[in-house]
Design a protein around this motif. Structure first.
Motif, mmCIF file in Angstrom:
data_model
loop_
_atom_site.group_PDB
_atom_site.id
_atom_site.type_symbol
_atom_site.label_atom_id
_atom_site.label_comp_id
_atom_site.label_asym_id
_atom_site.label_seq_id
_atom_site.Cartn_x
_atom_site.Cartn_y
_atom_site.Cartn_z
ATOM 1 N N VAL A 179 58.587 -77.102 -30.649
ATOM 2 C CA VAL A 179 57.151 -77.379 -30.597
ATOM 3 C C VAL A 179 56.876 -78.869 -30.451
ATOM 4 N N CYS A 180 57.656 -79.714 -31.140
ATOM 5 C CA CYS A 180 57.383 -81.153 -31.113
ATOM 6 C C CYS A 180 57.768 -81.819 -29.798
ATOM 7 N N GLU A 181 58.239 -81.024 -28.834
ATOM 8 C CA GLU A 181 58.427 -81.525 -27.476
ATOM 9 C C GLU A 181 57.977 -80.477 -26.459
ATOM 10 N N ASN A 182 56.974 -79.710 -26.882
ATOM 11 C CA ASN A 182 56.470 -78.603 -26.071
ATOM 12 C C ASN A 182 55.148 -79.015 -25.440
ATOM 13 N N LYS A 183 55.178 -79.399 -24.185
ATOM 14 C CA LYS A 183 53.982 -79.923 -23.516
ATOM 15 C C LYS A 183 52.876 -78.882 -23.423
ATOM 16 N N ALA A 184 53.246 -77.624 -23.257
ATOM 17 C CA ALA A 184 52.228 -76.570 -23.178
ATOM 18 C C ALA A 184 51.414 -76.501 -24.457
ATOM 19 N N LEU A 185 52.078 -76.713 -25.601
ATOM 20 C CA LEU A 185 51.372 -76.634 -26.878
ATOM 21 C C LEU A 185 50.702 -77.954 -27.257
ATOM 22 N N LEU A 186 51.397 -79.076 -27.056
ATOM 23 C CA LEU A 186 50.860 -80.363 -27.522
ATOM 24 C C LEU A 186 49.798 -80.938 -26.591
ATOM 25 N N THR A 187 49.919 -80.675 -25.310
ATOM 26 C CA THR A 187 48.956 -81.248 -24.359
ATOM 27 C C THR A 187 47.999 -80.194 -23.807
ATOM 28 N N ARG A 188 48.545 -79.161 -23.200
ATOM 29 C CA ARG A 188 47.659 -78.182 -22.562
ATOM 30 C C ARG A 188 46.760 -77.480 -23.576
ATOM 31 N N GLU A 189 47.345 -76.950 -24.653
ATOM 32 C CA GLU A 189 46.548 -76.183 -25.613
ATOM 33 C C GLU A 189 45.783 -77.093 -26.576
ATOM 34 N N LEU A 190 46.517 -77.972 -27.242
ATOM 35 C CA LEU A 190 45.916 -78.743 -28.329
ATOM 36 C C LEU A 190 44.881 -79.737 -27.820
ATOM 37 N N PHE A 196 41.435 -81.691 -29.032
ATOM 38 C CA PHE A 196 41.877 -82.515 -30.154
ATOM 39 C C PHE A 196 41.954 -83.981 -29.751
ATOM 40 N N GLN A 197 41.400 -84.864 -30.601
ATOM 41 C CA GLN A 197 41.324 -86.287 -30.281
ATOM 42 C C GLN A 197 42.093 -87.163 -31.274
ATOM 43 N N GLY A 198 42.755 -86.568 -32.231
ATOM 44 C CA GLY A 198 43.510 -87.352 -33.203
ATOM 45 C C GLY A 198 44.951 -87.560 -32.769
ATOM 46 N N TRP A 199 45.851 -87.749 -33.742
ATOM 47 C CA TRP A 199 47.259 -87.928 -33.381
ATOM 48 C C TRP A 199 48.112 -86.795 -33.932
ATOM 49 N N VAL A 200 49.220 -86.547 -33.234
ATOM 50 C CA VAL A 200 50.173 -85.506 -33.616
ATOM 51 C C VAL A 200 51.395 -86.163 -34.226
ATOM 52 N N MET A 201 51.702 -85.797 -35.449
ATOM 53 C CA MET A 201 52.939 -86.243 -36.102
ATOM 54 C C MET A 201 53.914 -85.078 -36.164
ATOM 55 N N SER A 202 55.198 -85.397 -36.219
ATOM 56 C CA SER A 202 56.189 -84.336 -36.377
ATOM 57 C C SER A 202 56.272 -83.918 -37.833
ATOM 58 N N ASP A 203 56.649 -82.667 -38.063
ATOM 59 C CA ASP A 203 57.089 -82.304 -39.408
ATOM 60 C C ASP A 203 58.311 -83.152 -39.711
#
Length: 262
Positions: A179-190, A196-203
């Motif tokens: 997930v933490c390198e999944n462009k479909a989830l981090l960019t396309r969906e989120l 979403f306008q904030g930042w994504v951190m990894s678990d």
């Protein structure tokens, strides 16, 4: 700003005095102040509060937790956890808002609004489809888009509409990609679809690459800098990761730390 380090909190991003940016203190979690901090409250589980069927109660619960976190120096509360309780024996169901996506969306949004009413940020987790603890670092969740959108995404989307400041990407893979390198989830969906306008951190320790993760939409490696330290700065110097999107790329997500337009 793109990676953390260790300290008196679950994660710390040191202050940048040159730019006047204060330190970021990230602390567990959805059930109150954790990580061996003393003189803190033992709160009821989020699932117990959700069982009240009262969004105002959830807002009050989250707001009170945020007050205590703030007094302990926290400015990012690592919660709420809005993964759907689909696996009965899942080890973190007690932190969740239950098994119904519509209900979880209402309660998750109330929780976020309660946390952020106290001047600290909530961290929505664990995006996405992180619904069991066993083998959570290795499991590959294979799901079709309709199931994902109808069952697993509504609580996240509601919290984003409620203004959540940060999102935590999860350990697991989805359809073959972490997930933490999944462009479909981090960019396309989120970002593109949910706005979403904030930042994504990894678990914690869920980052698996520098270039792939950065280009997919990961903003911050936590808690260390194995990938988003020297490796990422070298990738930028060598032109592998651009400091701005390529020509014609129109995304302007204000919270995106890596590939943000100038």
């Amino acid at each position: 700003m793109v990676h953390g380090t260790w300290g008196a909190y679950a994660g710390v991003v040191p202050a940048n005095n040159r730019l006047g940016i204060p330190a970021i203190h990230l602390q567990d979690g959805p059930q109150g102040v954790g990580d061996n901090v003393e003189e803190v409250t033992c709160w009821p589980s989020a699932l117990t509060v959700a069982a009240s069927w009262d969004p105002e109660m959830m807002h009050a619960f989250a707001s009170a937790m945020a007050v205590e976190q703030k007094t302990k120096g926290t400015n990012v509360l690592l919660g709420p956890m809005v993964n759907i309780a689909r696996v009965p024996q899942a080890g973190r169901n007690f932190e969740s808002m239950g098994e119904d996506p519509y209900f979880a969306a209402i309660m998750g949004a109330a929780n976020i609004q309660g946390i952020q009413s106290q001047g600290i940020l909530g961290c929505l987790k664990h995006w996405a489809l992180n619904d069991q603890e066993q083998d959570r670092a290795d499991i590959d969740v294979n799901v079709d888009e309709r199931t994902a959108h109808e069952l697993y995404f509504p609580a996240f989307e509601a919290a984003i509409k409620a203004g959540v400041g940060t999102v935590m990407c999860s350990y697991n893979k989805v359809n073959g990609t972490y997930v933490c390198e999944n462009k479909a989830l981090l960019t396309r969906e989120l970002r593109d679809r949910m706005g979403f306008q904030g930042w994504v951190m990894s678990d914690w320790y869920a980052t698996h690459s520098s270039t792939t993760a950065a280009l997919a939409g990961l903003d911050q490696e936590m808690p260390g800098f194995g990938y988003f330290g020297t490796r990422l700065s070298d990738d930028i110097k060598n032109g592998i990761v651009r400091q701005a999107p390529p020509p014609g790329h129109t995304q302007t997500h204000t919270g995106h730390l890596i590939c943000r337009p100038k």
